[in-house]
Write a protein that holds these residues in place. Structure first.
Motif, PDB file in Angstrom:
ATOM      1  N   GLY A 117      -6.657   0.607   6.743  1.00 14.87           N
ATOM      2  CA  GLY A 117      -5.436   0.811   5.509  1.00 14.87           C
ATOM      3  C   GLY A 117      -6.335   2.601   4.310  1.00 14.87           C
ATOM      4  O   GLY A 117      -5.764   2.247   3.520  1.00 14.87           O
ATOM      5  N   THR A 118      -7.813   1.569   5.290  1.00 17.08           N
ATOM      6  CA  THR A 118      -8.818   2.415   3.779  1.00 17.08           C
ATOM      7  C   THR A 118      -8.081   3.443   3.519  1.00 17.08           C
ATOM      8  O   THR A 118      -8.355   4.435   2.045  1.00 17.08           O
ATOM      9  N   VAL A 119      -8.246   4.468   4.231  1.00 21.84           N
ATOM     10  CA  VAL A 119      -8.457   6.089   3.949  1.00 21.84           C
ATOM     11  C   VAL A 119      -6.550   6.495   3.381  1.00 21.84           C
ATOM     12  O   VAL A 119      -6.831   6.651   1.843  1.00 21.84           O
ATOM     13  N   PRO A 120      -5.422   6.100   3.762  1.00 25.37           N
ATOM     14  CA  PRO A 120      -4.801   6.084   3.503  1.00 25.37           C
ATOM     15  C   PRO A 120      -4.506   5.253   1.656  1.00 25.37           C
ATOM     16  O   PRO A 120      -4.146   5.981   0.590  1.00 25.37           O
ATOM     17  N   HIS A 121      -5.118   4.227   1.484  1.00 27.95           N
ATOM     18  CA  HIS A 121      -4.856   3.573   0.069  1.00 27.95           C
ATOM     19  C   HIS A 121      -5.725   4.397  -0.568  1.00 27.95           C
ATOM     20  O   HIS A 121      -5.177   4.275  -1.851  1.00 27.95           O
ATOM     21  N   GLY A 122      -6.663   4.749  -0.343  1.00 26.24           N
ATOM     22  CA  GLY A 122      -8.049   5.693  -1.767  1.00 26.24           C
ATOM     23  C   GLY A 122      -7.229   6.780  -2.001  1.00 26.24           C
ATOM     24  O   GLY A 122      -7.459   7.064  -3.127  1.00 26.24           O
ATOM     25  N   LEU A 123      -6.427   7.431  -0.455  1.00 24.87           N
ATOM     26  CA  LEU A 123      -5.566   8.744  -1.527  1.00 24.87           C
ATOM     27  C   LEU A 123      -4.298   8.363  -1.925  1.00 24.87           C
ATOM     28  O   LEU A 123      -4.238   8.971  -3.240  1.00 24.87           O
ATOM     29  N   ASN A 124      -4.164   7.152  -1.876  1.00 24.60           N
ATOM     30  CA  ASN A 124      -3.032   7.165  -3.159  1.00 24.60           C
ATOM     31  C   ASN A 124      -3.556   6.321  -4.238  1.00 24.60           C
ATOM     32  O   ASN A 124      -2.821   7.062  -5.431  1.00 24.60           O
ATOM     33  N   ALA A 125      -4.911   5.491  -4.343  1.00 24.97           N
ATOM     34  CA  ALA A 125      -5.859   5.592  -6.022  1.00 24.97           C
ATOM     35  C   ALA A 125      -6.277   6.815  -6.096  1.00 24.97           C
ATOM     36  O   ALA A 125      -5.883   7.328  -7.130  1.00 24.97           O
ATOM     37  N   TRP A 126      -6.467   8.167  -5.363  1.00 27.28           N
ATOM     38  CA  TRP A 126      -6.949   9.668  -5.876  1.00 27.28           C
ATOM     39  C   TRP A 126      -5.931  10.184  -6.356  1.00 27.28           C
ATOM     40  O   TRP A 126      -5.771  11.084  -7.608  1.00 27.28           O
ATOM     41  N   ARG A 127      -4.464  10.207  -6.341  1.00 23.60           N
ATOM     42  CA  ARG A 127      -3.792  10.511  -6.727  1.00 23.60           C
ATOM     43  C   ARG A 127      -2.907   9.943  -7.857  1.00 23.60           C
ATOM     44  O   ARG A 127      -2.701  10.589  -8.955  1.00 23.60           O
ATOM     45  N   VAL A 133      -8.599   0.650  -4.569  1.00 23.36           N
ATOM     46  CA  VAL A 133      -8.047   0.716  -3.404  1.00 23.36           C
ATOM     47  C   VAL A 133      -8.157  -0.284  -2.816  1.00 23.36           C
ATOM     48  O   VAL A 133      -7.490  -1.037  -2.237  1.00 23.36           O
ATOM     49  N   ASP A 134      -9.266  -1.206  -3.302  1.00 24.70           N
ATOM     50  CA  ASP A 134      -9.386  -2.652  -2.143  1.00 24.70           C
ATOM     51  C   ASP A 134      -8.687  -4.214  -2.525  1.00 24.70           C
ATOM     52  O   ASP A 134      -9.110  -3.653  -3.641  1.00 24.70           O
ATOM     53  N   THR A 135      -7.867  -4.686  -1.949  1.00 24.21           N
ATOM     54  CA  THR A 135      -7.572  -6.231  -3.012  1.00 24.21           C
ATOM     55  C   THR A 135      -7.775  -7.311  -2.195  1.00 24.21           C
ATOM     56  O   THR A 135      -8.157  -7.094  -1.029  1.00 24.21           O
ATOM     57  N   PRO A 136      -7.425  -8.763  -2.390  1.00 24.03           N
ATOM     58  CA  PRO A 136      -8.083  -9.678  -1.833  1.00 24.03           C
ATOM     59  C   PRO A 136      -7.255  -8.853   0.329  1.00 24.03           C
ATOM     60  O   PRO A 136      -7.449  -9.725   0.895  1.00 24.03           O
ATOM     61  N   ARG A 137      -5.630  -8.756  -0.200  1.00 21.26           N
ATOM     62  CA  ARG A 137      -5.189  -8.717   0.782  1.00 21.26           C
ATOM     63  C   ARG A 137      -5.262  -7.152   1.388  1.00 21.26           C
ATOM     64  O   ARG A 137      -4.677  -6.984   2.889  1.00 21.26           O
ATOM     65  N   HIS A 138      -6.347  -5.931   1.269  1.00 18.47           N
ATOM     66  CA  HIS A 138      -6.204  -4.661   1.742  1.00 18.47           C
ATOM     67  C   HIS A 138      -7.730  -4.897   1.802  1.00 18.47           C
ATOM     68  O   HIS A 138      -8.049  -3.902   0.758  1.00 18.47           O
ATOM     69  N   PRO A 139      -9.164  -5.849   2.428  1.00 18.79           N
ATOM     70  CA  PRO A 139      -9.964  -5.436   2.340  1.00 18.79           C
ATOM     71  C   PRO A 139     -10.791  -3.493   2.224  1.00 18.79           C
ATOM     72  O   PRO A 139      -9.802  -2.899   3.407  1.00 18.79           O
ATOM     73  N   LEU A 140     -11.650  -3.843   1.558  1.00 16.40           N
ATOM     74  CA  LEU A 140     -12.116  -2.479   1.701  1.00 16.40           C
ATOM     75  C   LEU A 140     -11.713  -1.513   3.176  1.00 16.40           C
ATOM     76  O   LEU A 140     -12.094  -0.447   2.917  1.00 16.40           O
TER      77      LEU A 140
END
Length: 238
Positions: free
Chosen positions: A170-180, A159-166
């Motif tokens: 972008g947390t919500v779309p990143h979380g949805l992508n991870a869920w899929r 979900v989170d990365t060094p370039r995309h912190p928690l």
């Protein structure tokens, strides 16, 4: 039939993999699946590990944070080892599972995962990356220790990365992508568990032929999706 227990900390993670209970049990080459919601953090995971139902194979699945900057939200990480509480638990089954997961269309990485007692951010993320670990979670250590000699694996959807912190827009779309990605990973987890349990229980006699990973997963592979597997060596740093 192989009894697979999948441990997930959060309800949203459990729902992603929970579809297996109704759809995959009883099929040839598949496992009978039970999903256990452990709660978040190492203390709850340790308590859950003490009361797990009987199983032949164990998977810890859910969201995770990337330490290596090359990982992106939605990537999957399969642990080659879990570092927790000063101990290192090496996983002998990471390679076959990573190959099956790649057939779902995910980008799959293999590498060490650290189980931490808190959310890792900022400079601490870089310090842990310098140890060669590629991802961090808060539950895997106590749970995989409970597996003993039985097959186990850890799969984390980033979900989170060094370039995309928690905490970011972008947390919500990143979380949805991870869920899929967790949802799509289910058939691979079941097929892997059945194959790993059969291999562990094999005697000196030649085992009956088993289908290739592609054949086991073929009925569930989304059409038109590209499979990518990346093997990150243990010495990879930030």
């Amino acid at each position: 039939m192989t009894r697979l227990v999948i441990c997930a900390a959060l309800g949203v993670e459990a729902r992603a993999v929970g579809r297996l209970r109704a759809r995959r049990g009883g099929r040839p080459g598949r496992a009978a699946v039970r999903v256990v919601r452990t709660g978040m953090g190492p203390r709850r995971a340790e308590a859950a590990a003490a009361r797990l139902p009987e199983f032949d194979a164990l998977v810890v699945a859910g969201f995770g944070g990337a330490l290596d900057a090359r990982l992106r939200p939605g990537d999957l990480v399969v642990a080659t080892e879990v570092r927790s509480g000063g101990r290192t638990l090496r996983c002998r089954w990471a390679g076959p599972l990573a190959r099956l997961l790649a057939l779902s269309g995910a980008t799959v990485h293999r590498g060490p995962i650290i189980t931490a007692g808190h959310t890792v951010t900022g400079a601490e993320r870089g310090a842990l990356a310098a140890t060669g670990a590629v991802a961090v979670d808060m539950e895997s250590g106590p749970l995989v220790e409970a597996a003993g000699a039985r097959p186990w694996a850890v799969v984390r959807a980033i979900v989170d990365t060094p370039r995309h912190p928690l905490v970011s827009p972008g947390t919500v779309p990143h979380g949805l992508n991870a869920w899929r990605r967790l949802w799509a990973a289910g058939p691979a987890l079941s097929a892997w568990a059945a194959a790993a349990h059969a291999a562990e229980g094999a005697t000196a006699a030649p085992p009956p032929p088993r289908p290739s990973p592609s054949a086991m997963y073929a009925p569930f592979t989304p059409s038109g999706m590209k499979a990518t597997e990346i093997d990150l060596p243990e010495e990879v740093g930030p």
